[in-house]
Design an enzyme around this catalytic site. Structure first.
Site, PDB file in Angstrom:
ATOM      1  N   LYS A   1       0.954  -1.240   0.023  1.00 28.06           N
ATOM      2  CA  LYS A   1       0.069  -0.016   0.097  1.00 28.06           C
ATOM      3  C   LYS A   1       0.991   1.143   0.060  1.00 28.06           C
ATOM      4  O   LYS A   1       0.508   2.278  -0.459  1.00 28.06           O
ATOM      5  CB  LYS A   1      -0.930   0.057   1.070  1.00 28.06           C
ATOM      6  CG  LYS A   1      -2.136  -1.079   0.956  1.00 28.06           C
ATOM      7  CD  LYS A   1      -3.201  -0.635   2.024  1.00 28.06           C
ATOM      8  CE  LYS A   1      -4.232  -1.642   1.691  1.00 28.06           C
ATOM      9  NZ  LYS A   1      -5.447  -1.338   2.517  1.00 28.06           N
TER      10      LYS A   1
ATOM     11  N   LYS B   1     -10.291  -2.688  -3.569  1.00 22.00           N
ATOM     12  CA  LYS B   1     -10.985  -1.352  -3.638  1.00 22.00           C
ATOM     13  C   LYS B   1     -10.297  -0.071  -4.260  1.00 22.00           C
ATOM     14  O   LYS B   1     -10.807   0.607  -5.052  1.00 22.00           O
ATOM     15  CB  LYS B   1     -11.649  -0.817  -2.131  1.00 22.00           C
ATOM     16  CG  LYS B   1     -12.538  -1.621  -1.427  1.00 22.00           C
ATOM     17  CD  LYS B   1     -13.186  -0.834  -0.363  1.00 22.00           C
ATOM     18  CE  LYS B   1     -14.033  -1.746   0.688  1.00 22.00           C
ATOM     19  NZ  LYS B   1     -13.183  -2.368   1.770  1.00 22.00           N
TER      20      LYS B   1
ATOM     21  N   LYS C   1      -5.177  -9.119  -6.911  1.00 21.28           N
ATOM     22  CA  LYS C   1      -6.431  -9.210  -5.950  1.00 21.28           C
ATOM     23  C   LYS C   1      -7.471  -7.952  -6.462  1.00 21.28           C
ATOM     24  O   LYS C   1      -7.000  -6.975  -6.781  1.00 21.28           O
ATOM     25  CB  LYS C   1      -5.843  -8.887  -4.794  1.00 21.28           C
ATOM     26  CG  LYS C   1      -6.964  -8.807  -3.431  1.00 21.28           C
ATOM     27  CD  LYS C   1      -6.521  -8.557  -1.995  1.00 21.28           C
ATOM     28  CE  LYS C   1      -6.765  -7.253  -1.752  1.00 21.28           C
ATOM     29  NZ  LYS C   1      -8.039  -6.702  -1.299  1.00 21.28           N
TER      30      LYS C   1
HETATM   31  P1  ATP Z   1      -8.014  -2.044   0.328  1.00 20.49           P
HETATM   32  O1  ATP Z   1      -7.567  -2.415  -1.180  1.00 20.49           O
HETATM   33  O2  ATP Z   1      -8.201  -0.661   0.248  1.00 20.49           O
HETATM   34  O3  ATP Z   1      -7.396  -2.778   1.306  1.00 20.49           O
HETATM   35  P2  ATP Z   1      -9.919  -3.994   0.085  1.00 20.49           P
HETATM   36  O4  ATP Z   1     -10.849  -4.430  -1.107  1.00 20.49           O
HETATM   37  O5  ATP Z   1      -8.982  -5.160   0.594  1.00 20.49           O
HETATM   38  O6  ATP Z   1      -9.465  -2.770   0.280  1.00 20.49           O
HETATM   39  P3  ATP Z   1     -10.836  -4.268   3.025  1.00 20.49           P
HETATM   40  O7  ATP Z   1     -11.940  -3.692   3.516  1.00 20.49           O
HETATM   41  O8  ATP Z   1      -9.573  -3.992   3.089  1.00 20.49           O
HETATM   42  O9  ATP Z   1     -11.171  -4.292   1.530  1.00 20.49           O
HETATM   43  O10 ATP Z   1     -11.152  -5.836   3.133  1.00 20.49           O
HETATM   44  C1  ATP Z   1     -12.416  -6.431   3.788  1.00 20.49           C
HETATM   45  C2  ATP Z   1     -12.426  -7.960   3.618  1.00 20.49           C
HETATM   46  O11 ATP Z   1     -12.753  -8.519   2.206  1.00 20.49           O
HETATM   47  C3  ATP Z   1     -11.077  -8.411   4.177  1.00 20.49           C
HETATM   48  O12 ATP Z   1     -11.423  -9.616   5.160  1.00 20.49           O
HETATM   49  C4  ATP Z   1     -10.226  -8.839   2.910  1.00 20.49           C
HETATM   50  O13 ATP Z   1      -9.490 -10.068   3.299  1.00 20.49           O
HETATM   51  C5  ATP Z   1     -11.346  -9.336   2.121  1.00 20.49           C
HETATM   52  N1  ATP Z   1     -11.057  -9.227   0.727  1.00 20.49           N
HETATM   53  C6  ATP Z   1     -10.589  -7.905   0.129  1.00 20.49           C
HETATM   54  N2  ATP Z   1     -10.514  -8.149  -1.128  1.00 20.49           N
HETATM   55  C7  ATP Z   1     -10.384  -9.541  -1.608  1.00 20.49           C
HETATM   56  C8  ATP Z   1     -10.525 -10.330  -2.645  1.00 20.49           C
HETATM   57  N3  ATP Z   1     -10.115  -9.983  -3.645  1.00 20.49           N
HETATM   58  N4  ATP Z   1     -10.796 -11.779  -2.564  1.00 20.49           N
HETATM   59  C9  ATP Z   1     -11.206 -12.198  -1.146  1.00 20.49           C
HETATM   60  N5  ATP Z   1     -11.169 -11.666  -0.159  1.00 20.49           N
HETATM   61  C10 ATP Z   1     -11.052 -10.064  -0.019  1.00 20.49           C
HETATM   62 MG    MG Z   2      -7.779  -4.745   2.614  1.00 24.79          MG
END
Ligand code: ATP
Ligand code: MG
Length: 332
Positions: free
Chosen positions: A112, A198, A195
């Site tokens: 990040k 967001k 992955k």
């Molecule tokens: P950021 O990239 O800003 O960290 P994020 O998409 O990872 O955002 P989070 O709020 O950090 O979202 O994660 C919330 C939950 O979703 C966590 O348990 C994380 O492991 C899960 N998660 C996030 N992206 C994925 C993915 N691509 N596949 C499976 N689980 C995911």
């Molecule tokens: Mg995350």
């Protein structure tokens, strides 16, 4: 009942399909088997720049989506992290027993901070895994439903809990990550080695739950695959197709082997078109339910207020124990 705890960031105006399949679906299922605590982690959100009005709106949006996905305030405790001040308080204690080198090994920070520019990365972003440790330990959680990207942070949680217990006496329960292998990492539709996130590099590869379903359908139809034509699960050779098969399987409950049979002799286009339809059929009522919850902010806010009260009762007890163990003079 064993206890479950997890959190999700209000850093975007919509959750994405990876959040739903990797995490939120497990939250919903674990309401039936666990004493479950789920929170919108706004303290974590501010580790990267946030506009205040947007953050507030996204926090309500996050709660509305969690309810729309099936969280039931009668069967779980749903709250906003900043409503429970004990998170920041225990977070400080955890900061003080974490080694600098140990924190530096967290790969999420490396990823990040690289993305946001190493110079503009905050100290908060650096220590956020340690706050996450406090989030989990405050509730004496047994199981933490998360995606694969969080595995290292749960390991850190166990290490710090053991360290604290070893130094100051039994205080914290040791939690375990609850990661469902098949959906632990949903990949970006345009880059099936990255992955879905967001903060994705390409908006085209990110399937947001609250986007216009037609736009999401198009993303499935234009998903990056490979130049072969056989629909077969092979993470190494066919990451794009494997990702689509995993999503299909998760949304329909059909096993991967069965899907391979079903699509034998058919082209990639058939799989993509079907998946687009399956997603739209699932997401349309989800969006409607989210709008209903958003349309009644008073009820939404009172659900969160009740959740915070329940959460605080547990969190305050753990914090008091930790303060005592570490040697703080009790406030009279
Ligand atoms: P950021 O990239 O800003 O960290 P994020 O998409 O990872 O955002 P989070 O709020 O950090 O979202 O994660 C919330 C939950 O979703 C966590 O348990 C994380 O492991 C899960 N998660 C996030 N992206 C994925 C993915 N691509 N596949 C499976 N689980 C995911
Ligand atoms: Mg995350």
């Amino acid at each position: 009942r064993p206890r479950a705890l997890s959190g999700i960031q209000p850093t975007a105006s919509s959750f994405h399909l990876g959040n739903y399949l990797g995490a939120i679906r497990q939250y919903v299922a674990m309401q039936e088997t666990h004493d479950a605590f789920y929170m919108v982690v706004d303290l974590h959100a501010i580790t990267v720049p946030q506009d205040p009005a947007t953050l507030r709106a996204n926090t309500r949006l996050a709660a509305a989506q969690l309810l729309a996905a099936g969280l039931d305030p009668e069967r779980c405790t749903l709250f906003v992290q900043s409503h429970v001040p004990e998170h920041a308080q225990l977070g400080w204690l955890m900061n003080c027993i974490t080694g600098f080198g140990e924190a530096s090994r967290m790969t999420q920070f490396k990823d990040k901070s690289a993305r946001h520019g190493a110079d503009s990365a905050t100290v908060g972003l650096f220590t956020y895994p340690i706050l996450q440790v406090a989030d989990i330990l405050l509730y004496q959680a047994d199981a933490v439903p998360v995606g694969e990207d969080q595995r290292q942070h749960i390991e850190l949680t166990r290490d710090l809990a053991e360290r604290f217990n070893g130094r100051f006496g039994a205080t914290f329960n040791l939690p375990a990550a609850h990661i469902v292998r098949e959906v632990a990492k949903i990949y970006d539709l345009q880059d099936p080695t990255a992955k879905m996130s967001k903060s994705a590099a390409t908006a085209k590869g990110l399937v947001n739950l609250l986007d216009e379903p037609k736009a999401s359908a198009k993303k499935f139809r234009s998903a990056v695959t490979d130049t072969d034509t056989v629909i077969r699960y092979d993470e190494k050779e066919k990451p794009g197709i494997s990702n689509l098969l995993r999503i299909h399987s998760a949304l329909t409950g059909t096993g991967i082997a069965e899907l391979e049979e079903q699509y034998a002799g058919k082209g990639y286009g058939a799989l993509k078109t079907d998946l687009a339809e399956i997603f739209v059929a699932w997401v349309t009522p989800f969006r409607e339910r989210t709008q209903e919850y958003l349309g009644d902010p008073e009820t939404l806010d009172s659900v969160l207020a009740e959740g915070a009260e329940k959460a605080r009762a547990v969190a305050a007890e753990t914090l008091a124990l930790a303060y005592d163990r570490i040697g703080f003079l009790p406030a009279k």
